[in-house]
Scaffold this motif. Structure first.
Motif, PDB file in Angstrom:
ATOM      1  N   TYR A   1      -6.522  18.919  -4.584  1.00 36.75           N
ATOM      2  CA  TYR A   1      -7.951  18.883  -4.232  1.00 36.75           C
ATOM      3  C   TYR A   1      -8.190  17.986  -3.021  1.00 36.75           C
ATOM      4  O   TYR A   1      -9.027  17.084  -3.048  1.00 36.75           O
TER       5      TYR A   1
ATOM      6  N   ASP B   1     -12.544   8.678  -4.049  1.00 34.14           N
ATOM      7  CA  ASP B   1     -12.581   9.964  -3.338  1.00 34.14           C
ATOM      8  C   ASP B   1     -13.256   9.860  -1.983  1.00 34.14           C
ATOM      9  O   ASP B   1     -13.662  10.861  -1.399  1.00 34.14           O
TER      10      ASP B   1
ATOM     11  N   ILE C   1     -16.759  15.973   1.845  1.00 32.72           N
ATOM     12  CA  ILE C   1     -17.455  15.463   0.664  1.00 32.72           C
ATOM     13  C   ILE C   1     -18.624  16.400   0.348  1.00 32.72           C
ATOM     14  O   ILE C   1     -19.058  17.182   1.194  1.00 32.72           O
ATOM     15  N   THR C   2     -19.115  16.317  -0.869  1.00 31.98           N
ATOM     16  CA  THR C   2     -20.227  17.159  -1.294  1.00 31.98           C
ATOM     17  C   THR C   2     -21.536  16.376  -1.221  1.00 31.98           C
ATOM     18  O   THR C   2     -21.532  15.132  -1.208  1.00 31.98           O
TER      19      THR C   2
ATOM     20  N   ARG D   1     -16.656  12.839 -11.253  1.00 30.37           N
ATOM     21  CA  ARG D   1     -16.070  13.635 -10.181  1.00 30.37           C
ATOM     22  C   ARG D   1     -17.128  14.035  -9.156  1.00 30.37           C
ATOM     23  O   ARG D   1     -18.280  14.257  -9.481  1.00 30.37           O
ATOM     24  N   PHE D   2     -16.716  14.115  -7.911  1.00 24.82           N
ATOM     25  CA  PHE D   2     -17.535  14.483  -6.760  1.00 24.82           C
ATOM     26  C   PHE D   2     -18.464  13.358  -6.300  1.00 24.82           C
ATOM     27  O   PHE D   2     -19.214  13.541  -5.350  1.00 24.82           O
TER      28      PHE D   2
ATOM     29  N   GLU E   1     -11.602  17.023  -1.642  1.00 21.05           N
ATOM     30  CA  GLU E   1     -12.453  16.024  -2.287  1.00 21.05           C
ATOM     31  C   GLU E   1     -12.164  14.656  -1.672  1.00 21.05           C
ATOM     32  O   GLU E   1     -11.691  13.736  -2.316  1.00 21.05           O
TER      33      GLU E   1
END
Length: 488
Positions: free
Chosen positions: A83, A69, A92-93, A62-63, A86
């Protein structure tokens, strides 16, 4: 396949056991013929291939799921039902772009370079077919990186263990990277020799060197076509050179040549989407309304492979970018990803015969190569249907309409389903397909602009800032709105 992860675990465990053995036998350790510091190409190659392809196809963490994603949402193949921050709303991270960069360089490129060094003419275990296949895969991974980030370390990259190591590599402009990649693919074709030394651990073509040559030249056509609007004469020369001599420069001739990672029904060699959605029980994604509407309008039977019908026996897509409070209302009605794509043994696709034919259709349409654009166009469409054991509907081409560049790229978008990163790149290059008006309830970050690139990783700011700053100047600014070199 992913079973090679187990081999690396054994090597690590073996090292620990040796270090804890009786110290009176250190001399024996020094001459251990199974020294795990010298790992052969038959192990490095599948490890690097799997790591690179899994990252491209999506990954399961995840992420940092690059495809699921990121690109698959931005290109409106999928939409999120929860979410939405995401990826679906363009948020985005740092983990997303940090670990994509790290994995492709460290897990993929570093190991492909080791193979090239060891199997080269002056290496410890010369084998020009390992060398050639590794050059092809190194080129493919470098192309992913430059197409996602822009200027990247290329000429100075992968030199951290050289006699004169480079720890702060210079960034090369995209046009320089492409020049090097196109030259490398020509070199790879020369290295790869049918009837030459065998290679094992090949989880793409099972040691079939002719197919590696076809992949090298087909990939070269992809990259030449991609830069054609910026380097017309060079690209035209490359494409015509390849097509003029099919014996010297063989290319894909059918779906049997497709470059793909063949997954298995046994973990951890299973399809990454199976791992996320079946094993991990994640139900966060539905088919995008954009895709459902387009394929429904064309009476395109590939929709039945790409998506499952809902409980009402209908295909219902979900608009992209919806806030969670709205998106979750589609949980019981939205169509989900088709069963084919969530099977454990569904392959992870790198490049197909269908894509190649559509590349040639565009090149012919633009006058860069001889041949009839309509013929290439039809072959590309037929190959895409055949890829899923379907037959092109009799009236399909009539429904699609008169060929144009927009129609070619739109069909490529359909044919590339699953390969979100590649479709995203083509969208950023051409502006096609043209997406319908956004749902008025949708909320997007990035000023509503479909991401044009990924930001550089935070590690480059802390460890290579001076060179990074020069690299940023080559694209203008380090954000997700800067246009890349090949944008038309």
């Amino acid at each position: 396949m992913k079973l090679y992860k187990t081999i690396y675990s054994f090597l690590a465990i073996g090292s620990l056991l040796l270090l804890n053995a009786c110290t009176s036998k250190f001399d024996e350790l020094n001459i251990d013929p199974n020294n795990p510091t010298a790992i052969g190409s038959q192990y490095l190659f599948p490890y690097a291939v799997e790591k690179s392809v899994d990252r491209y196809w999506g990954g399961n963490t995840r992420f940092e799921r690059l495809n699921l994603d990121g690109a698959m949402l931005w290109i409106q193949y999928l939409a999120r039902n929860i979410y939405s921050n995401e990826g679906d709303n363009y948020g985005i991270t740092p983990t997303f772009y940090n670990n994509t960069w790290k994995s492709l360089y460290n897990d993929g490129l570093v190991n492909f370079q080791r193979i090239i060094t060891e199997s080269g003419t002056t290496g410890k275990t010369p084998n020009k077919n390992y060398e050639g296949a590794a050059i092809v895969m190194r080129t493919w991974v470098f192309s992913l990186l430059t197409d996602m980030y822009g200027a990247i370390p290329y000429t100075d990259a992968l030199k951290g263990t050289d006699t004169s190591p480079v720890y702060t590599p210079t960034y090369d402009s995209m046009d320089k990277v492409y020049e090097g990649l196109l030259n490398d693919l020509k070199l790879a074709n020369e290295k790869l020799t049918v009837g030459g030394p065998s290679i094992t651990g090949d989880i793409i073509y099972s040691g079939d060197i002719l197919k590696w040559k076809k992949f090298a030249n087909s990939l070269r056509l992809r990259l030449a076509n991609r830069q054609a609007a910026k380097k017309s004469a060079e690209s035209r020369a490359i494409m015509r050179e390849i097509l003029a001599d099919p014996v010297k420069f063989p290319i894909f001739t059918s779906n049997s040549d497709n470059a793909l990672l063949a997954n298995t029904a046994i973990r951890p060699s299973n399809n990454e989407w199976h791992e996320v959605m079946i094993i991990g029980s994640r139900t966060d994604w539905n088919i995008s309304k954009t895709l459902v509407d387009k394929l429904s309008g064309l009476n395109d039977t590939r929709l039945g492979v790409f998506a499952n019908k809902n409980k009402s026996n209908a295909y219902e897509g979900v608009p992209n970018g919806l806030p969670d409070a709205i998106a979750t209302t589609y949980l019981s009605t939205g169509s989900v990803l088709g069963d084919y794509f969530t099977r454990a043994n569904t392959p992870s696709v790198i490049m197909t015969y269908s894509e190649l034919q559509l590349i040639l259709a565009e090149a012919a349409f633009e006058g860069d190569i001889t041949g009839t654009a309509d013929d290439y166009f039809k072959k590309g469409i037929d190959a895409s249907f055949a890829q899923y054991s379907l037959t092109t509907p009799t009236d399909y081409l009539k429904t699609v309409g008169t060929i144009s560049k927009e129609k070619i790229i739109e069909q490529k978008w359909i044919a590339l389903f699953g390969q979100g990163v590649e479709a995203w790149t083509e969208f950023r290059r051409t502006g096609f397909p043209k997406f319908s008006t956004r749902d008025p309830r949708a909320v997007f970050e990035n000023d509503g602009v479909v991401p044009t690139r990924l930001p550089y990783p935070t590690t480059e700011y802390s460890l290579n800032k001076a060179k990074l700053d020069e690299g940023i100047k080559l694209i203008g600014t380090d954000n997700m709105k800067a246009k890349l070199w090949w944008s038309e």
